[in-house]
Design a protein around this motif. Structure first.
Motif, PDB file in Angstrom:
ATOM      1  N   ARG A 172      13.473  17.014   5.331  1.00  0.00           N
ATOM      2  CA  ARG A 172      12.620  15.742   4.380  1.00  0.00           C
ATOM      3  C   ARG A 172      13.595  15.228   6.095  1.00  0.00           C
ATOM      4  N   THR A 173      12.436  13.931   6.395  1.00  0.00           N
ATOM      5  CA  THR A 173      12.700  13.072   7.428  1.00  0.00           C
ATOM      6  C   THR A 173      11.757  12.320   7.403  1.00  0.00           C
ATOM      7  N   SER A 174      12.521  10.934   7.302  1.00  0.00           N
ATOM      8  CA  SER A 174      12.475   9.033   6.567  1.00  0.00           C
ATOM      9  C   SER A 174      12.676   8.518   7.728  1.00  0.00           C
ATOM     10  N   LEU A 175      11.516   7.499   7.966  1.00  0.00           N
ATOM     11  CA  LEU A 175      11.409   6.148   9.479  1.00  0.00           C
ATOM     12  C   LEU A 175      11.346   4.786   8.397  1.00  0.00           C
ATOM     13  N   ASP A 176      12.671   4.329   7.844  1.00  0.00           N
ATOM     14  CA  ASP A 176      12.277   2.784   7.601  1.00  0.00           C
ATOM     15  C   ASP A 176      12.196   1.430   8.596  1.00  0.00           C
ATOM     16  N   VAL A 177      11.177   0.651   8.379  1.00  0.00           N
ATOM     17  CA  VAL A 177      11.081  -0.842   9.701  1.00  0.00           C
ATOM     18  C   VAL A 177      11.264  -1.920   8.271  1.00  0.00           C
ATOM     19  N   GLY A 178      11.485  -2.951   9.151  1.00  0.00           N
ATOM     20  CA  GLY A 178      11.272  -4.070   8.037  1.00  0.00           C
ATOM     21  C   GLY A 178      11.616  -5.402   9.466  1.00  0.00           C
ATOM     22  N   GLY A 234       4.780  17.456   1.233  1.00  0.00           N
ATOM     23  CA  GLY A 234       3.512  16.605   1.738  1.00  0.00           C
ATOM     24  C   GLY A 234       3.909  14.821   2.559  1.00  0.00           C
ATOM     25  N   ILE A 235       3.628  14.168   2.122  1.00  0.00           N
ATOM     26  CA  ILE A 235       4.221  12.536   3.138  1.00  0.00           C
ATOM     27  C   ILE A 235       4.336  11.621   2.257  1.00  0.00           C
ATOM     28  N   LEU A 252       1.302  -1.018   0.012  1.00  0.00           N
ATOM     29  CA  LEU A 252      -0.049  -0.132   0.359  1.00  0.00           C
ATOM     30  C   LEU A 252       0.920   1.491  -0.236  1.00  0.00           C
ATOM     31  N   LYS A 253       0.641   1.735  -1.229  1.00  0.00           N
ATOM     32  CA  LYS A 253       1.659   3.463  -1.357  1.00  0.00           C
ATOM     33  C   LYS A 253       0.923   4.299  -0.876  1.00  0.00           C
ATOM     34  N   TYR A 254       1.201   5.270  -0.104  1.00  0.00           N
ATOM     35  CA  TYR A 254       0.968   7.049   0.364  1.00  0.00           C
ATOM     36  C   TYR A 254       1.254   7.478  -0.940  1.00  0.00           C
ATOM     37  N   TYR A 255       1.037   8.537  -1.099  1.00  0.00           N
ATOM     38  CA  TYR A 255       1.657   9.194  -2.134  1.00  0.00           C
ATOM     39  C   TYR A 255       0.625  11.339  -2.146  1.00  0.00           C
ATOM     40  N   ASN A 256       0.847  12.387  -0.899  1.00  0.00           N
ATOM     41  CA  ASN A 256       1.154  13.520  -1.471  1.00  0.00           C
ATOM     42  C   ASN A 256       1.394  14.205  -1.073  1.00  0.00           C
ATOM     43  N   LEU A 257       2.404  14.913  -2.271  1.00  0.00           N
ATOM     44  CA  LEU A 257       3.292  15.820  -2.353  1.00  0.00           C
ATOM     45  C   LEU A 257       2.867  16.522  -3.140  1.00  0.00           C
ATOM     46  N   ASN A 258       3.043  18.116  -3.217  1.00  0.00           N
ATOM     47  CA  ASN A 258       3.515  19.696  -3.798  1.00  0.00           C
ATOM     48  C   ASN A 258       4.363  19.552  -3.725  1.00  0.00           C
ATOM     49  N   THR A 259       5.013  19.847  -5.209  1.00  0.00           N
ATOM     50  CA  THR A 259       6.437  20.506  -5.595  1.00  0.00           C
ATOM     51  C   THR A 259       6.761  21.192  -6.808  1.00  0.00           C
ATOM     52  N   ASN A 260       7.656  22.216  -5.871  1.00  0.00           N
ATOM     53  CA  ASN A 260       8.272  23.195  -6.622  1.00  0.00           C
ATOM     54  C   ASN A 260       9.190  22.699  -7.475  1.00  0.00           C
ATOM     55  N   PHE A 261       8.929  22.543  -9.485  1.00  0.00           N
ATOM     56  CA  PHE A 261       9.512  21.828 -10.029  1.00  0.00           C
ATOM     57  C   PHE A 261      10.733  22.553 -10.054  1.00  0.00           C
ATOM     58  N   ARG A 317       7.562 -11.242   5.530  1.00  0.00           N
ATOM     59  CA  ARG A 317       8.542 -10.392   5.357  1.00  0.00           C
ATOM     60  C   ARG A 317       6.920  -9.237   5.513  1.00  0.00           C
ATOM     61  N   TYR A 318       7.776  -7.942   6.571  1.00  0.00           N
ATOM     62  CA  TYR A 318       7.095  -7.117   7.328  1.00  0.00           C
ATOM     63  C   TYR A 318       7.388  -5.974   6.651  1.00  0.00           C
ATOM     64  N   SER A 319       6.788  -5.032   6.510  1.00  0.00           N
ATOM     65  CA  SER A 319       7.788  -3.585   5.628  1.00  0.00           C
ATOM     66  C   SER A 319       7.152  -2.204   6.098  1.00  0.00           C
ATOM     67  N   GLY A 320       7.683  -1.111   6.074  1.00  0.00           N
ATOM     68  CA  GLY A 320       6.984   0.372   6.570  1.00  0.00           C
ATOM     69  C   GLY A 320       7.764   1.091   6.403  1.00  0.00           C
ATOM     70  N   ASP A 321       7.568   1.936   5.804  1.00  0.00           N
ATOM     71  CA  ASP A 321       8.110   3.482   5.317  1.00  0.00           C
ATOM     72  C   ASP A 321       7.397   4.726   5.337  1.00  0.00           C
ATOM     73  N   ILE A 322       8.548   5.790   5.659  1.00  0.00           N
ATOM     74  CA  ILE A 322       7.582   6.949   6.006  1.00  0.00           C
ATOM     75  C   ILE A 322       8.656   8.260   5.464  1.00  0.00           C
ATOM     76  N   THR A 323       8.111   9.159   4.660  1.00  0.00           N
ATOM     77  CA  THR A 323       9.048  10.208   4.185  1.00  0.00           C
ATOM     78  C   THR A 323       8.090  11.200   4.232  1.00  0.00           C
ATOM     79  N   ALA A 324       8.504  11.813   4.832  1.00  0.00           N
ATOM     80  CA  ALA A 324       7.585  13.988   4.862  1.00  0.00           C
ATOM     81  C   ALA A 324       8.987  15.106   4.466  1.00  0.00           C
ATOM     82  N   MET A 325       7.849  15.786   4.185  1.00  0.00           N
ATOM     83  CA  MET A 325       9.510  16.857   3.469  1.00  0.00           C
ATOM     84  C   MET A 325       8.002  18.262   3.715  1.00  0.00           C
ATOM     85  N   VAL A 326       8.948  19.056   3.721  1.00  0.00           N
ATOM     86  CA  VAL A 326       8.340  20.503   3.894  1.00  0.00           C
ATOM     87  C   VAL A 326       9.486  21.358   2.944  1.00  0.00           C
TER      88      VAL A 326
END
Length: 750
Positions: free
Chosen positions: A604-610, A565-566, A549-558, A585-594
């Motif tokens: 930018r901060t990120s967390l990755d678990v497995g 976003g996250i 499952l993927k969550y994607y919500n970013l506002n980008t200045n190209f 195998r179970y995995s999860g990661d999240i990245t938040a940016m402002v």
């Protein structure tokens, strides 16, 4: 009385009394121009009456024509004698001595042209224009010396010899009248900078009068953003050194009093637009320090909030009321009432290669939908994220006498093939050559095709991948991957294993909501492994079914490549189905940016678990466990942390690792696309299976200790592609961990 009238007549009309009738016009001295043409230029015909004033005007007229260097006109009896000396013809116009300004740019400003008559006044004007060009670039000491080189047949070459000197540098920037903010603070708010040797890549320390004036506007904006609504730049005084090589400037300011926001209201004329929704868009709050930028941001937010209800192109007017006694500013945001607007037609323009259907699939709006600026911007972001297009413009056009809008989507396509590669050496792979080709818009259908391979001293890999993003014309993606990897790690201290692996996988994905999507993957891997703990070679077959499952919500200045976003992933997979390995195998990661500070900075901060769960007590081979280090924990070598058997990494059955990174612009201008970053990484590995380790207890280090590191780096988006340089240092480590302070990655595009 008659005598008096006669004297008065003679006084008032002396010209008529001295006029001579022209019976003949003689022209001498002309060589290129025929005599009749000269007569026409005089404007005189036989039979005209001329006096001395008119004769002088004829001479002046001929001189100003530019055809003659010298003109003499006089009457001899009834004959008008015109004696001319023709001006030379310009054979060539050149510029010499220019380095800072191109010859083409200078010639665009030079009015003296080849095959024209030589004219001193035109040359003088050209010199002034050339000096103006140099002054705009800060070269106030430039000198221009026009040279005339005479040739045969009354021709000349004209050379503008330029002595550029060096730019006029700004040596001092000072302020008077400022009490609330220091000179140093104010210098940081303007574009101009005091001259320093390390600013050789910028022009901000070179005097530019227009930029100095703009600095005054930036000072006003800074004070308005800090509550000083009465701020005024009273004067900007500057002085040059006698040789005009250096310049000092003083900004004389009047700060005034500091104000806060008072009462804030919204005048909402739309009964079907909840005022409470509009209040959520407010960026200004009572008792906060007055901030002009927040007022502008609120206006934009209110427009977007109202537009989401179908009311496009509204006008929001902030009506301020300044209260001098309480030092507050009351604000009423008056919204102009309009009718609801709908989309009529959506026209896609500029796409030569990409199919219209591919673009339409990425748009969240359709014809007949209510017009929404937020939805249109979402569509633009979707198109830009594909990287199919260099630029995407959404241009709405209102239909006269109707509540309908046409929307033109203007795209500028760019190459979608990507060639990535690198050459290097590392303690993991030895000497390495890596290359790959990715086409993300195959045949203009949005399909992704990738072929990649790498050859290294300790590893060889080949990969082919295909993805169809719109299966059956729906928001349904499907694809397959085939890869073959050979690991020769038997002589490496960190891993100490060999592995040959062939993997075939199929996948399918779909959107659940605007921000959530799901992917299902089925794969089969056929491995040959050498595992140190159990010794010897063994074959392994891994049949795996997993979902993500993927969550994607970013506002980008190209333009700045920054985001707010996250992005997150949750995954679970089962390996079994009769294969040699059985586990979950179970995995999860999240990245938040402002992004902030004009979108030029990013946090930018990120967390990755497995977690790997062994089923039925089955042993999990070391090659399928988690490892940390390298890019996952900078400052440490790949697989450089965690439990070890002597010098060999044992990996772990679970992991937690993350990173916090700040990207920021450095003193190099944005157009060079160079940014710096600082980071802190952290991570922890769980324990490995203890099978066959008891007999080697004196050589085994088992731990679940945290590791942390910190460092800095530089990102450079070169013309050939982006490059990342990073330096990291462990902050918390064990004595048997392995360090790796420097990492480099490079990618190029075609």
């Amino acid at each position: 009385m008659k005598r008096l009238l006669f004297a008065l007549f003679i006084t008032l009309f002396p010209i008529a009394s001295n006029a001579t009738t022209v019976s003949r016009i003689d022209v001498v001295g002309n060589k290129r121009m025929d005599t009749e043409s000269v007569r026409i230029l005089t404007g005189v015909k036989v039979g005209d009456n001329l006096d001395s004033v008119q004769i002088n005007q004829i001479a002046k007229k001929l001189q100003e024509s530019g055809y003659f260097g010298h003109v003499d006109v006089q009457m001899s009896g009834n004959t008008l004698k015109v004696n001319v000396s023709e001006s030379p013809i310009v054979n060539m116009v050149t510029v010499e001595g220019n380095d800072e300004v191109s010859t083409d740019d200078l010639k665009k400003e030079i009015r003296l042209k080849e095959r024209a008559s030589y004219d001193e006044s035109t040359i003088g004007a050209d010199v002034q224009r050339i000096l103006t060009i140099y002054q705009r670039k800060g070269f106030f000491g430039t000198k221009v010396d026009p040279k005339k080189i005479e040739l045969s047949d009354n021709r000349v070459n004209v050379v503008y010899e330029i002595s550029e000197g060096h730019p006029t540098y700004i040596t001092d920037i000072d302020f008077t009248g400022n009490k609330e903010f220091s000179d140093r603070t104010l210098r940081g708010q303007i574009l101009s900078r005091e001259h320093a040797w390390w600013r050789f890549m910028t022009q901000f320390d070179v005097f530019d009068e227009d930029r100095i004036q703009y600095d005054g506007q930036m000072l006003r904006q800074f004070y308005l953003n800090n509550g000083y609504v009465d701020f005024n730049v009273k004067n900007i005084n500057g002085t040059f050194t006698p040789d005009r090589q250096y310049y000092s400037v003083v900004f004389d300011v009047d700060e005034g009093d500091k104000y806060k926001f008072g009462e804030i209201k919204i005048d909402n004329p739309f009964p079907d637009v909840p005022t409470r929704e509009l209040e959520r868009a407010l960026k200004t709050e009572s008792r906060d320090t007055y901030n002009a930028s927040q007022v502008e941001s609120t206006i934009s937010a209110l427009r977007g909030a109202v537009a989401d209800y179908g009311y496009a192109f509204i006008n929001v007017e902030p009506v301020p009321t300044k209260n001098a006694d309480t030092k507050t500013v009351d604000l009423v945001y008056k919204i102009q009432k309009t009718n609801r607007v709908y989309l009529n037609t959506i026209n896609i323009l500029g796409n030569v290669r990409t199919f219209d259907s591919v673009i339409e699939q990425m748009l969240p709006m359709r014809e007949g939908d209510p017009f929404s600026l937020q939805t249109i911007e979402e569509g633009r972001q979707n198109l830009m994220r594909t990287r199919y297009f260099k630029d995407v413009q959404m241009v709405p056009t209102r239909i006269a006498d109707a509540n309908m809008m046409n929307l033109d989507i203007k795209v500028e396509e760019q190459p979608t093939g990507e060639l990535s590669g690198g050459i290097g050496w590392s303690s993991i792979n030895g000497f390495m050559v890596d290359a790959g080709i990715t086409e993300s818009n195959f045949m203009g259908r949005g399909q992704i095709v990738q072929l990649r391979g790498s050859i290294a001293q300790y590893q060889k890999q080949a990969l082919f991948s295909f993805t169809e993003p719109f299966l059956f014309g729906r928001q349904l993606s499907a694809g397959f991957d085939v890869s073959y990897t050979m690991y020769d790690y038997s002589s490496l201290g960190s891993f100490q294993y060999d592995r040959d692996s062939l993997t075939i996988a199929g996948r399918m994905g779909w959107k659940l909501t605007d921000h959530w999507s799901q992917t299902v993957r089925l794969s089969a891997s056929f491995d040959q492994n050498y595992d140190l703990q159990i010794g010897g070679w063994h074959d392994a077959q891994l049949y795996t079914l997993g979902t993500n499952l993927k969550y994607y919500n970013l506002n980008t200045n190209f333009q700045q490549n920054t985001h707010t976003g996250i992005v997150g992933n949750l995954g679970v997979s089962y390996t079994g189905f009769g294969g040699t390995e059985t586990y979950m195998r179970y995995s999860g990661d999240i990245t938040a940016m402002v992004k902030f500070f004009d979108d030029r900075w990013q946090l930018r901060t990120s967390l990755d678990v497995g977690y790997i769960q062994s089923l039925d007590g089955n042993y999990i081979s070391r090659v399928y466990r988690y490892f940390l280090g390298g890019e996952t924990l900078r400052g440490f070598d790949i697989a450089g942390v965690g439990s070890r058997l002597g010098n060999y990494a044992l990996g772990g059955m679970w992991k937690v690792n993350g990173s916090t990174q700040m990207n920021f612009p450095i003193f190099i201008p944005d157009e060079y696309q160079v940014k710096g970053f600082v980071f802190v990484d952290y991570g922890i590995l769980g324990k490995p299976p203890t099978k066959n380790l008891d007999a080697m207890a004196s050589y085994v280090h088992i731990d679940t200790d945290w590791r942390t590191s910190a460092g800095f780096g530089i990102y450079w988006n070169t013309p050939m592609g982006p490059m990342n340089f990073s330096w990291g240092w462990p902050l918390k480590m064990n004595e048997y961990d392995r360090e790796r302070k420097f990492l480099l990655s490079f990618e190029t595009q075609f």
